[in-house]
Each structure stands twice: as C-alpha cells, then as structure tokens.
Design an enzyme around this catalytic site. Structure first.
Site, PDB file in Angstrom:
ATOM      1  N   GLY A  72       0.748  -1.250   0.000  1.00  0.00           N
ATOM      2  CA  GLY A  72       0.000   0.000   0.000  1.00  0.00           C
ATOM      3  C   GLY A  72       0.778   1.300   0.000  1.00  0.00           C
ATOM      4  O   GLY A  72       0.152   2.361   0.076  1.00  0.00           O
ATOM      5  N   SER A 122       2.176   5.077  -5.138  1.00  0.00           N
ATOM      6  CA  SER A 122       1.497   6.342  -5.452  1.00  0.00           C
ATOM      7  C   SER A 122       0.116   6.130  -6.035  1.00  0.00           C
ATOM      8  O   SER A 122      -0.728   7.031  -5.970  1.00  0.00           O
ATOM      9  CB  SER A 122       2.352   7.122  -6.448  1.00  0.00           C
ATOM     10  OG  SER A 122       2.512   6.358  -7.631  1.00  0.00           O
ATOM     11  N   CYS A 168      -1.729   3.358  -5.195  1.00  0.00           N
ATOM     12  CA  CYS A 168      -2.364   2.330  -4.354  1.00  0.00           C
ATOM     13  C   CYS A 168      -3.483   2.919  -3.508  1.00  0.00           C
ATOM     14  O   CYS A 168      -3.319   3.999  -2.934  1.00  0.00           O
ATOM     15  CB  CYS A 168      -1.375   1.725  -3.372  1.00  0.00           C
ATOM     16  SG  CYS A 168       0.026   0.970  -4.144  1.00  0.00           S
ATOM     17  N   ASP A 190       9.522  -1.915  -2.397  1.00  0.00           N
ATOM     18  CA  ASP A 190       8.644  -1.688  -3.549  1.00  0.00           C
ATOM     19  C   ASP A 190       7.592  -0.616  -3.283  1.00  0.00           C
ATOM     20  O   ASP A 190       6.679  -0.817  -2.486  1.00  0.00           O
ATOM     21  CB  ASP A 190       7.970  -3.030  -3.901  1.00  0.00           C
ATOM     22  CG  ASP A 190       7.007  -2.899  -5.067  1.00  0.00           C
ATOM     23  OD1 ASP A 190       7.021  -1.857  -5.747  1.00  0.00           O
ATOM     24  OD2 ASP A 190       6.235  -3.853  -5.287  1.00  0.00           O
ATOM     25  N   GLY A 191       7.717   0.515  -3.983  1.00  0.00           N
ATOM     26  CA  GLY A 191       6.668   1.521  -3.978  1.00  0.00           C
ATOM     27  C   GLY A 191       6.842   2.603  -2.928  1.00  0.00           C
ATOM     28  O   GLY A 191       7.528   2.425  -1.921  1.00  0.00           O
ATOM     29  N   TYR A 198      -0.382   6.658 -16.208  1.00  0.00           N
ATOM     30  CA  TYR A 198       0.179   5.753 -15.190  1.00  0.00           C
ATOM     31  C   TYR A 198      -0.994   5.226 -14.365  1.00  0.00           C
ATOM     32  O   TYR A 198      -1.811   6.013 -13.885  1.00  0.00           O
ATOM     33  CB  TYR A 198       1.168   6.504 -14.304  1.00  0.00           C
ATOM     34  CG  TYR A 198       1.766   5.645 -13.196  1.00  0.00           C
ATOM     35  CD1 TYR A 198       2.276   4.376 -13.467  1.00  0.00           C
ATOM     36  CD2 TYR A 198       1.823   6.106 -11.887  1.00  0.00           C
ATOM     37  CE1 TYR A 198       2.819   3.595 -12.457  1.00  0.00           C
ATOM     38  CE2 TYR A 198       2.379   5.337 -10.873  1.00  0.00           C
ATOM     39  CZ  TYR A 198       2.875   4.082 -11.165  1.00  0.00           C
ATOM     40  OH  TYR A 198       3.412   3.298 -10.175  1.00  0.00           O
ATOM     41  N   MET A 250      -2.017  -1.487 -10.942  1.00  0.00           N
ATOM     42  CA  MET A 250      -2.385  -2.796 -11.488  1.00  0.00           C
ATOM     43  C   MET A 250      -3.701  -3.268 -10.855  1.00  0.00           C
ATOM     44  O   MET A 250      -4.334  -4.191 -11.350  1.00  0.00           O
ATOM     45  CB  MET A 250      -1.270  -3.807 -11.238  1.00  0.00           C
ATOM     46  CG  MET A 250       0.003  -3.498 -12.002  1.00  0.00           C
ATOM     47  SD  MET A 250      -0.197  -3.619 -13.787  1.00  0.00           S
ATOM     48  CE  MET A 250       0.148  -5.358 -14.022  1.00  0.00           C
ATOM     49  N   ARG A 308      -3.656 -10.681  -9.256  1.00  0.00           N
ATOM     50  CA  ARG A 308      -2.764 -10.040  -8.268  1.00  0.00           C
ATOM     51  C   ARG A 308      -3.576  -9.644  -7.029  1.00  0.00           C
ATOM     52  O   ARG A 308      -3.093  -9.675  -5.909  1.00  0.00           O
ATOM     53  CB  ARG A 308      -2.114  -8.793  -8.883  1.00  0.00           C
ATOM     54  CG  ARG A 308      -1.038  -8.183  -7.996  1.00  0.00           C
ATOM     55  CD  ARG A 308      -0.335  -7.019  -8.701  1.00  0.00           C
ATOM     56  NE  ARG A 308       0.966  -6.734  -8.092  1.00  0.00           N
ATOM     57  CZ  ARG A 308       1.149  -5.872  -7.090  1.00  0.00           C
ATOM     58  NH1 ARG A 308       0.133  -5.220  -6.586  1.00  0.00           N
ATOM     59  NH2 ARG A 308       2.352  -5.688  -6.591  1.00  0.00           N
ATOM     60  N   GLU A 318      -8.229  -1.624  -6.071  1.00  0.00           N
ATOM     61  CA  GLU A 318      -7.286  -1.252  -5.007  1.00  0.00           C
ATOM     62  C   GLU A 318      -6.234  -0.295  -5.547  1.00  0.00           C
ATOM     63  O   GLU A 318      -5.125  -0.206  -5.027  1.00  0.00           O
ATOM     64  CB  GLU A 318      -6.624  -2.512  -4.419  1.00  0.00           C
ATOM     65  CG  GLU A 318      -7.584  -3.383  -3.651  1.00  0.00           C
ATOM     66  CD  GLU A 318      -6.916  -4.526  -2.891  1.00  0.00           C
ATOM     67  OE1 GLU A 318      -5.803  -4.341  -2.390  1.00  0.00           O
ATOM     68  OE2 GLU A 318      -7.537  -5.598  -2.811  1.00  0.00           O
ATOM     69  N   HIS A 375      11.823  20.778   2.582  1.00  0.00           N
ATOM     70  CA  HIS A 375      11.470  21.132   1.201  1.00  0.00           C
ATOM     71  C   HIS A 375      11.783  22.611   0.972  1.00  0.00           C
ATOM     72  O   HIS A 375      11.885  23.384   1.926  1.00  0.00           O
ATOM     73  CB  HIS A 375       9.977  20.863   0.968  1.00  0.00           C
ATOM     74  CG  HIS A 375       9.685  19.401   0.790  1.00  0.00           C
ATOM     75  ND1 HIS A 375       9.726  18.792  -0.444  1.00  0.00           N
ATOM     76  CD2 HIS A 375       9.376  18.446   1.682  1.00  0.00           C
ATOM     77  CE1 HIS A 375       9.443  17.502  -0.299  1.00  0.00           C
ATOM     78  NE2 HIS A 375       9.226  17.265   0.987  1.00  0.00           N
TER      79      HIS A 375
HETATM   80  P1  XMP Z   1       5.013   3.677  -6.838  1.00  0.00           P
HETATM   81  O1  XMP Z   1       4.876   4.449  -5.582  1.00  0.00           O
HETATM   82  O2  XMP Z   1       6.436   3.569  -7.284  1.00  0.00           O
HETATM   83  O3  XMP Z   1       4.526   2.189  -6.484  1.00  0.00           O
HETATM   84  O4  XMP Z   1       4.129   4.206  -7.910  1.00  0.00           O
HETATM   85  C1  XMP Z   1       4.631   1.134  -7.390  1.00  0.00           C
HETATM   86  C2  XMP Z   1       4.233  -0.167  -6.727  1.00  0.00           C
HETATM   87  O5  XMP Z   1       2.864  -0.136  -6.289  1.00  0.00           O
HETATM   88  C3  XMP Z   1       2.314  -1.452  -6.317  1.00  0.00           C
HETATM   89  N1  XMP Z   1       1.058  -1.383  -7.067  1.00  0.00           N
HETATM   90  C4  XMP Z   1      -0.143  -1.283  -6.503  1.00  0.00           C
HETATM   91  N2  XMP Z   1      -0.525  -1.342  -5.213  1.00  0.00           N
HETATM   92  N3  XMP Z   1      -2.768  -1.032  -5.876  1.00  0.00           N
HETATM   93  C5  XMP Z   1      -1.850  -1.218  -4.896  1.00  0.00           C
HETATM   94  O6  XMP Z   1      -2.227  -1.269  -3.719  1.00  0.00           O
HETATM   95  C6  XMP Z   1      -2.454  -0.979  -7.194  1.00  0.00           C
HETATM   96  O7  XMP Z   1      -3.306  -0.806  -8.058  1.00  0.00           O
HETATM   97  C7  XMP Z   1      -1.072  -1.123  -7.520  1.00  0.00           C
HETATM   98  N4  XMP Z   1      -0.419  -1.155  -8.701  1.00  0.00           N
HETATM   99  C8  XMP Z   1       0.891  -1.314  -8.384  1.00  0.00           C
HETATM  100  C9  XMP Z   1       3.328  -2.363  -6.953  1.00  0.00           C
HETATM  101  O8  XMP Z   1       3.948  -3.091  -5.941  1.00  0.00           O
HETATM  102  C10 XMP Z   1       4.270  -1.378  -7.638  1.00  0.00           C
HETATM  103  O9  XMP Z   1       5.565  -1.886  -7.812  1.00  0.00           O
END
Ligand code: XMP
Length: 538
Positions: free
Chosen positions: A351, A354, A356, A389-390, A436, A439, A454, A465, A521
């Site tokens: 979660g 960006s 999510c 990740d993320g 962008y 998923m 997924r 989600e 910032h």
């Molecule tokens: P950033 O922050 O780099 O995150 O844009 C990318 C990561 O987010 C995950 N991901 C998701 N998580 N809903 C979620 O909760 C989504 O629809 C979703 N799509 C991607 C995934 O791990 C990715 O690498």
C-alpha cells in the site's frame, strides 16, 4: 543448402574513514569499519526502530532522515552495486515495476543498460510476456546459442548471397559436415582473401579452430579467444555438434566497451525478470519464460504471505533452477515464512505506492520504512535480499530505503512518464503527460486477468485497489536515472558509506516532525526554475 539455424540474434568501495562523533565507534587511527564498530552501529539503529515499534508506531519516508557522519567518501567513487535476489546482481539498485504502464521490453532494455533490471508485467498472455523477455535477451549479441551454420559443400558465392539477402552485418559462419559436426569457420579474412567465389566453403574455411564446451561463460570465452588469437569461439558438445558461438568483438564490447555499466548475465545478455501469478498461471508462464532465458521470476501478488504464494514458491523451487522472488509483504513473520519456503528475494510494500488505495479501502498495511526494516532484519538471517517496492517520491528516498535494510528499490511512479515507459501520452493544459495506473485499478482489472489475480478477484463486481491517472513526461530514462543515482551517491557521501553494504550497516535515522519536513522542502521562495531532480508533488 544453407542450414540457417537462426538469424535472429543476432571500487569496490574502498575502506572508509568514518568517525562518528567523539566517543563514536570508529577506530580512526586504523580507519577501518571493524566488526565491533558495525555491531554497535547496527545495535544503535535497532534501538531506534525498537523504541518506535514499542510505541506501536511505524514510520515512512517522510517521517525520517539519515544522520550525517564523518566522511572521506567521494560520491563519484562510491560503489552502488547491489543484489536483487540471491543470484541476480545489480549495478545500480533500481528495479522497474511490473506494471503495464511501466515495464515492457523497451524499459527493460534501457534500465538493464543503465545497470538495473526491469520486471515485465503480467497483464500479457504467457506467450506475449515471454516474447517481451526474448526481445530483451536478444538485444545484445554476447552469446549466440543458435549460430548460422553452412554445410561444407556450399560455395562462397552462395554464402555471400545469403548474407546479403538477410542483411547480416557479421562475418563469422560455422561450417559443418553432413553429420552436423563442426569442421571449420569462415571468417572475415577468409572472405576478403577469396577471389574465386565458386570455391566451396571447405576449400576456404579456417580449419585450425579453438573450441570450448557448452556452458563456457563470457569471461572464460574472452580469455580463450585472446590467448588463441581467434575472433570466434564455437562451443561444441561431446558429439562434436555446434552448441553456440562467441565472437570476439561482441564479447570485448560487452566486457570492456561502453557496455561496462550494463547489467548482463553470464552469456553477456541483458538481465530481465518477469512477474507471475500463483499455481497454473505461474507454471504456464515459467515454462515459457525459462525457455527464453529469463533471469528470475517474481510471484507478484498484493498479499505474498498466503497459501497460494507459499505453495507455488515451493513447487517452483523444486522444478526449476531459477531465482524466484515473492511478495508483497510488510511483516517480519511473513518474511520468515517466505524465506523458509525458499524465496530468493522478497518484495516489501503493501500500500505505499502512489497509485495504491489498498490501505484506504482495506485498512491494512504498514508504513514503508518500518516495513523494510523489520522484513530485512529477518531476511538477512536467511541471506535473502529485500527490494523496497513503492512509495518513493524523491531520490533521497533511495538511501533511506537501503539504510533501513533494503538491497534495492522498485519504482513505478518515478519511472512512469519516461520515454521508455509503455504508457500513452496525454496533453493537459499545454503540458505533456503519460498515463500511469495501478495494477489494481478498475481499468487494469477490467481488461486483464493478470491484474485480477494479483488482487485475488474474479471477473465481476470488482473492488479496485488502485487508481488511474497520469504523470508529467520526464524524458529519457537515462537522464532520470542519472539524477536518482546522483542523489543516492550524495546521500551515501553524507553518511560516509562507500558501498551499499556499508550503507545498510552504518545508516542511522532520526525521526522528523511536520515542521522538520516543511523545513526540508524548498520554502519561502517562488520557484522560477525547476531543478531536474525536484518537482513539486502533483
Ligand atoms: P510507486 O509508488 O512507485 O509504487 O508508484 C509502485 C508499486 O505499487 C504497487 N502497485 C499497486 N498497489 N494497488 C496497490 O495497492 C495498485 O493498483 C497497484 N499497482 C501497483 C506495486 O507493488 C508497484 O511496484
């Protein structure tokens, strides 16, 4: 005649001198990060996270900063090599996300050339996904596993015509007899000095060859060709049949040319990974992916600590000799279960992304820096690398993720919107954007089984989600990565870490307040010129 088997392929960080305040841990006279120093620094960081955790609090990127330490490390001399999984290395610790608006072949090729790795998403059929992997693997010509062979009675004229017709720009062809045994090589010199094109290959070819066994790696191939002063090294199996070919110019370029920064496998091919689901989906994909020589697969789910992931992981590890990573998780117990089940790498992050909405619509998840720290602590006991990740927004989040224990970061948003990402362009109020989407967004799940799986959902009554949107166009990936790695190097310089392992060891954290964040910032200024590494958050 021509037996065309295939035409289609065609600082260390130095010891750092770090002195952490009077009464600190460095034996300054020796300038060495001793085991004792390391232990103390790790214990100090553990104490920070323990104290926070004991209060039931978890922290994320904007909650913390790394503390600076005495440093003699120069950013340009820092070694940023790392690992993505047990057996797959990285020259830069950046991985492009397995998302349909981030990573297909074009992104994967470019990021591997920059030293990272791309993960081909799974909103593609198994066939299409494997074809994307193949495009990456055949992008460089290090090792040719199905070289062009001609029978020995074919004339030079016929071979030249064949070469012209197919526009081959290489000059080494293997010559075989009627039993398919290697008997010689036609080289550029052989062609150049042959004036009578009616001569047969066997009359012109070079017969004095050096050959090597199948499985010979790139470096060994280079050594053999150099020692033997040969431009081609055919690999020959125990029956005398051709099993591959190295050519000197390609191997040299890959090892020592401008490709030194490339992230390549032992055959000199760019590295690439692919996302898979669980059970049947996983097996169908892996079979095809392995035959295209994918470097690793990731069981890519929103909840990696689940029966399906654990069972699939165990089965894949039994059946295939390939690195299997698993995720996503955010709890140390989950890391333990996946490591015990044989994971070669973990993906942490539930979660933070960006796009999510998981934490909002399901109410679960753990802020990312604490999740990385806790999962990495467990994974380290198993020697399993962790990918954060993320949730990264600025280059400064990379050293923070690594300082908390990650070996690499996976980026969606920070790489979406580059020239190489697959998203469509959009214009909005005169500004160029690229699409962008998550998923788990409605759009991605409605159109793709991979996305639904997924998030463990059926075809109807979807509960998204993730969100769909657009990000400003960022230009070529090369320029973007230059800034991200530049930021990482600078962070490591401030901390005094000469390489990634040292950053993982010596990084210390301080928690900041909202006021501290505002102070960090730019403030009290009307920005008149944007910097390439700082954009106001949209
Ligand atoms: P950033 O922050 O780099 O995150 O844009 C990318 C990561 O987010 C995950 N991901 C998701 N998580 N809903 C979620 O909760 C989504 O629809 C979703 N799509 C991607 C995934 O791990 C990715 O690498």
């Amino acid at each position: 005649m021509a037996l065309a088997l295939n035409k289609e392929k065609a600082s260390r960080g130095f010891l750092i001198f770090i002195f952490i305040k009077p009464g600190g841990f460095m034996d300054q006279s020796k300038g060495i990060l001793t085991q004792d120093v390391k232990r103390k620094l790790i214990a100090k960081r553990d104490g920070f996270f323990r104290k926070i955790g004991n209060q039931g609090i978890a922290l994320t990127y904007d909650d913390v900063r790394l503390t600076t330490g005495y440093s003699e490390v120069l950013p340009d001399n820092i070694n940023v090599e790392s690992k993505f999984s047990k057996n797959v290395g990285l020259k830069i610790p950046i991985v492009s996300a397995a998302m349909d608006t981030v990573t297909e072949a074009e992104m994967a090729i470019e990021i591997a050339k920059l030293g990272g790795i791309g993960i081909i998403h799974k909103n593609l059929s198994a066939q299409e996904q494997a074809a994307q992997v193949a495009r990456v693997k055949y992008h460089l010509n290090g090792f040719i596993d199905k070289p062009i062979c001609f029978e020995e009675n074919v004339s030079i004229g016929e071979i030249l015509a064949y070469k012209k017709e197919r526009e081959f720009n290489f000059h080494s062809f293997l010559i075989i007899d009627s039993n398919h045994h290697l008997v010689g090589v036609l080289t550029k010199n052989d062609f150049d000095f042959c004036e009578d094109h009616s001569l047969k290959a066997k009359q012109v070819m070079t017969k004095k060859l050096i050959t090597a066994d199948p499985g010979t790696g790139l470096r060994e191939a280079y050594r053999l060709m150099k020692e033997g002063k040969k431009k081609a090294l055919p690999l020959v199996d125990k029956d005398g049949k051709v099993a591959g070919l190295y050519t000197f110019s390609d191997v040299k370029r890959i090892l020592f040319g401008d490709s030194k920064s490339f992230n390549i496998d032992r055959d000199g091919r760019l590295r690439v990974g692919a996302a898979i689901g669980v059970y049947d989906d996983a097996f169908e994909r892996v079979e095809k992916l392995v035959s295209e020589k994918v470097d690793l697969v990731i069981i890519d789910t929103a909840h990696g600590d689940s029966k399906g992931v654990l069972e699939t992981l165990k089965l894949l590890k039994k059946r295939y000799d390939i690195d299997v990573l698993a995720g996503n998780i955010s709890e140390p117990e989950s890391a333990q279960r996946l490591c015990r089940a044989g994971a070669d790498g973990l993906k942490v992050g539930q979660g933070p992304g960006s796009i999510c909405t998981t934490r909002i619509i399901a109410g679960i998840g753990k802020p990312q820096v604490s999740a990385i720290y806790e999962c990495s602590k467990v994974a380290a006991k198993f020697g399993v690398p962790v990918c954060a990740d993320g949730g990264l927004k600025f280059s400064g989040d990379i050293p923070i993720a690594i300082g908390a224990g990650a070996h690499s970061v996976m980026m969606g948003n920070m790489l979406a919107g580059t020239k190489e990402s697959p998203g469509e362009f959009r214009f909005h109020q005169g500004v160029q954007y690229k699409v962008y989407r998550g998923m788990g967004s409605l759009g991605a799940m409605e159109s793709n089984k991979g996305s639904r799986e997924r998030y463990n959902q059926g075809k109807n009554d979807l509960v998204p989600e993730g969100m769909e949107g657009m990000v400003p166009y960022k230009g070529p990936l090369r320029e973007v990565i230059h800034q991200y790695i530049g930021g990482l190097r600078r962070g490591m310089g401030y901390v005094g870490a000469g390489n990634i392992e040292e950053l993982r060891t010596i990084a210390q954290f301080v928690r900041i307040t909202e006021a501290g964040k505002a102070e960090s910032h730019p403030h009290d200024i009307i920005i008149t010129r944007e910097a390439p590494n700082y954009q106001k958050q949209v």
